[in-house]
Every structure is written in C-alpha cells, then in structure tokens.
Design an enzyme around this catalytic site. Structure first.
Site, mmCIF file in Angstrom:
data_model
loop_
_atom_site.group_PDB
_atom_site.id
_atom_site.type_symbol
_atom_site.label_atom_id
_atom_site.label_comp_id
_atom_site.label_asym_id
_atom_site.label_seq_id
_atom_site.Cartn_x
_atom_site.Cartn_y
_atom_site.Cartn_z
ATOM 1 N N ALA A 1 0.818 -1.187 0.138
ATOM 2 C CA ALA A 1 -0.139 -0.054 0.012
ATOM 3 C C ALA A 1 0.842 1.251 0.055
ATOM 4 O O ALA A 1 0.336 2.366 -0.602
ATOM 5 C CB ALA A 1 -1.062 -0.156 1.189
ATOM 6 N N GLY B 1 -0.550 4.997 0.175
ATOM 7 C CA GLY B 1 -1.860 4.672 0.013
ATOM 8 C C GLY B 1 -2.698 5.302 -1.162
ATOM 9 O O GLY B 1 -3.969 5.461 -1.110
ATOM 10 N N LYS C 1 -3.389 4.257 -4.040
ATOM 11 C CA LYS C 1 -4.619 3.379 -4.980
ATOM 12 C C LYS C 1 -5.426 2.754 -3.827
ATOM 13 O O LYS C 1 -6.565 2.654 -4.104
ATOM 14 C CB LYS C 1 -3.694 2.308 -5.274
ATOM 15 C CG LYS C 1 -3.049 2.543 -6.773
ATOM 16 C CD LYS C 1 -2.329 1.571 -7.462
ATOM 17 C CE LYS C 1 -1.755 1.861 -8.955
ATOM 18 N NZ LYS C 1 -0.233 2.771 -8.235
ATOM 19 N N ASP D 1 0.686 -3.684 -5.877
ATOM 20 C CA ASP D 1 1.718 -2.587 -6.580
ATOM 21 C C ASP D 1 3.028 -2.553 -6.317
ATOM 22 O O ASP D 1 3.504 -2.078 -5.400
ATOM 23 C CB ASP D 1 0.867 -1.358 -5.851
ATOM 24 C CG ASP D 1 1.184 -0.186 -6.891
ATOM 25 O OD1 ASP D 1 1.869 0.037 -7.957
ATOM 26 O OD2 ASP D 1 0.929 1.119 -6.469
ATOM 27 N N CYS E 1 5.025 0.273 -12.158
ATOM 28 C CA CYS E 1 5.477 1.692 -12.853
ATOM 29 C C CYS E 1 6.739 1.353 -13.661
ATOM 30 O O CYS E 1 7.753 2.229 -13.614
ATOM 31 C CB CYS E 1 5.474 2.851 -12.075
ATOM 32 S SG CYS E 1 6.678 2.870 -10.258
#
Length: 433
Positions: free
Chosen positions: A239, A242, A244, A308, A361
C-alpha cells in the site's frame, strides 16, 4: 537571482550530484539551506534547470562532448529548451554570478546541437545498459518512447468522489486551468509553466477538504482496471502511502473492506492522515509487527488482491529523472526477486473465483510480463483476464485505451508516448472457482 545566476547554481548542484551520487532532491534541499537568500521562485527555477538537465543528460553530453556539469547544463539549454548559441552566450558571459564565457569549442558545439548519428540510447536519453530491455518491449519505437520519458510530466489530480464531483471540483480549480483526463473519468490535468514549476495544489481548499489527490492518470487507470467492487474484501498488499487504497475506497463507495498493508511500516505513515482527509471509512491499516503474521486471517478470502509492486520505476522517469541514471543492473535483479516472492505470497490471499491485480510503474518485461508468466507456470489455477475485457471497467474510454496502449496476453502497458501517462503495467489474473 538573475537567470545567469540560476544557471550557475544549477551547475553547482549537478557537481554535488556527481561527487556524492545521491537523489537530486537532497542536493537541491542542501543548496537551498546554504543559500537562504534564494527565494522560492529562484529555488524552483534552479530545480527546473537541474531536472531538465538530468532528463536530457545523454543527449546534452553528446552535443557538448563531455559530461562535466557545465557542459550538461549548456547542452540542455540547446537540446531541451531550444536556446540558440547567442542566447546561451548572453547567459554565460562571465559577469557577476554568471557562468564563465563560452569557449570557441563550446560555441561550435552549441551552434549545431544535432543528434544525427548518435546511438539510440543517446537520442532516447536512457542508460545504455537498458537498451536491450527497452528495445525488446518497444522495437523500432524505442527512441521515441525514451524521448517521451525525457519530457516533463504534467500535474494530474484525482477527484475524490467521496467528497466531490468532477465538474464542481474542476470549476473550483478553474484558476489552474485544469483539463479532463484522456482516459480516467476521475482525472484533472494541469500543465506546468515554462520552467516546469507546479502550482501549490496542497494549499488549495479543495485539496485540504479531501476533494482531490495528486495522482498520475496512469495510476488512476490501474486502480480502475483492478475493479474493486463495492461490498467486497480487498487487500492492498504493497500500500505504501496509500494512493490506490484511497482510490479503491472511492470506487467502492466506502462499502466493503480494504486491508492496507506494507512490509515497511514507514511507508504507511502518511496513509492515516490521508484516510481522514479523504473521508474514507472502509480501510483497515495493518502494520507489520516483527515475526507476527498480521495477514494470516485473510488467506484464501480476498475478492481482490492488489500488488502495486516495488520496481525500478522506469515508467516514472519524467517525474524522477535522476533515478534514471542511478538505477543499476543489480537493482533490477533485486527488484525482480522481490516481485516474484510478493506475487507468490499474494496468490495465497485470493479466494477461489477472486482476482489478483499486478501493477508496476516499470516498462521492462523482466518486471512485468515475465513475472506474470512465471507465476502462471507455478499456479495453474490462475489465468489472465484479457486486456480487451479488462478495459471495459473504464466505460467509453476503455476501447481507446486498449488501442493506445501496448497489450499482450499478460496485461496492458501504458507509456507517456502512447497514453500521455506515466509508464504503468497492469495485469489482472483470475483464480479458478
């Protein structure tokens, strides 16, 4: 400070970076503390010069025939800011606080700042050692993709639908001239000024009330494609601060439960304040506590698990151009090992019939498609959701996104050149019921 003095300061900061090999933000901060006479406008302009130079470091060095800080800044003024040799000479004239006058050799090079015949990694302004990996993904478009990554990024905002509506927020921020996002229905985009200075959005009343968050449109799209549905159980396994997690809460209309976790408790610190400001009520933050398995009760129960993943950040080079030159092959090897382990762990939390969303990313297949393929080889109960099906979560803009992005069996890749966003890879896997 005069424009010439700002250029001298940028050269000084770049010399510090070369000597100490540290993040540009740290060097700029230290320069500002040591030169308190410089106002906020001066510091912003100097930062713009430094970051623009880092964006175009390879091409600037090629034009000037060297990588000394002075050469890089002078080259950048030509290749990125488009100044002619006389305009650059007027800034570097040897007057008080200005750089020394141009030499005849510098004049000759600045008079013809072309990149004809330069290698692809120079024309695309990316590290030479990454050329094979980037070419594997982009083929003949590798130079164009690299050049897009060397441009400045706009400032993207996400409208928090728990607190406001897109049109109302857009109207309130009209003085910043925001435009709607190309694909995300939640996005507002603000183009930066000529020197790359962003407006102080965090001081805007709409931000303070939690109606908007700073978030790249690509990141917004990634969260939407994960499809967190109202009333479901969701685990955000990496996370961080935070971003997303907060978007998930809005997409779920505060219904259901989101568990936000990160292996580094320090990264979670900003999330608590952001949750309160955003009006989020369905997030439970679970912090790591030594050897205690704080997520054990969630195994096999999650409707959606988001990874992520920590990565090299190659997709964010527009925003972090110094990271482009600090990343090393060893870092890529470390990241891919971490990603493989996180993905394997994440699969254990997905219930039968649930979904696993893998986001980076990064632009590199080693961190993207290869990781998904490796997991699928180990877990035959998972299969990828086709991107053509996944983009339907965006509504009318889903089809155009699928056409603009690079798609594969494993997922969808957004890039600055193709989608106008940061580089993001999104893969959604479904577990058999």
């Amino acid at each position: 400070m005069t424009p010439a003095a700002r250029i001298s300061a940028a050269i000084e900061v770049l010399a510090d970076l070369a000597a100490r090999r540290r993040p540009a933000a740290d060097a700029l901060k230290d320069w500002g503390l040591a030169h308190r006479f410089a106002g906020s406008g001066d510091r912003a302009a100097i930062a713009g010069l430094v970051y623009d130079t880092l964006r175009r470091r390879a091409s600037s060095a090629h034009v000037m025939g060297g990588e000394e800080p002075r050469a890089l800044v002078l080259g950048m003024l030509a290749v990125m800011r488009g100044l002619g040799v006389e305009a650059i000479a007027a800034l570097a004239d040897g007057s008080r606080f200005a750089p020394a006058p141009l030499s005849e050799a510098e004049r000759a090079r600045l008079a013809d700042p072309t990149l004809g015949g330069a290698p692809p990694f120079v024309r695309g302004d990316y590290p030479q050692w990454l050329h094979a990996s980037l070419r594997h993904v982009f083929g003949e478009d590798v130079v164009a993709e690299g050049a897009a990554l060397a441009a400045r990024a706009p400032l993207d905002l996400r409208v928090n639908t728990l607190k406001g509506e897109a049109e109302a927020v857009k109207a309130e921020l009209a003085h910043l001239d925001p435009s709607p996002g190309r694909f995300s229905p939640l996005a507002l985009r603000i183009v930066l000024d000529a020197e790359g200075k962003a407006p102080p959005v965090s001081s805007e009343p709409a931000f303070l009330r939690g109606e908007v968050e700073v978030q790249d449109e690509g990141s917004q799209i990634a969260a939407i494609l994960a499809r967190p549905l109202p009333g479901t159980q969701v685990l955000d396994l990496c996370a961080g601060a935070g971003g997303k997690t907060l978007e998930f809460a809005a997409l779920m209309d505060n219904k259901g439960q989101i568990y936000a976790y990160d292996s580094d408790i320090r990264r979670l610190k900003p999330l608590h304040e952001r949750i309160a400001r955003a009006g989020v009520r369905n997030v439970q933050v679970r912090s790591p506590r030594g050897a205690e398995h704080v997520l054990a009760d969630l195994e096999g129960k999650m409707d959606l698990v988001l990874v992520d993943a920590p990565c090299t950040g190659t997709g964010t080079w527009r925003r972090n151009p110094d990271a482009k030159w600090r990343v090393r092959p060893g870092a890529l090897a470390q990241r891919t090992a971490e990603q493989a382990k996180i993905l394997e762990d994440a699969a254990h939390y997905v219930r039968p019939g649930g979904r696993l969303a893998y986001v980076t990313c990064s632009l590199l297949d080693e961190e993207n498609g290869a990781q998904v393929r490796a997991l699928l080889n180990k877990r035959e109960d998972f299969h990828p959701v086709p991107p053509s099906e996944n983009v339907l979560a965006l509504g009318a803009s889903g089809g155009p996104l699928a056409e603009a992005a690079l798609t594969s069996r494993e997922g969808l890749l957004m890039t600055p050149r193709r989608t106008g966003t940061d580089g993001f890879f999104v893969s959604v896997l479904k577990r058999a019921g």
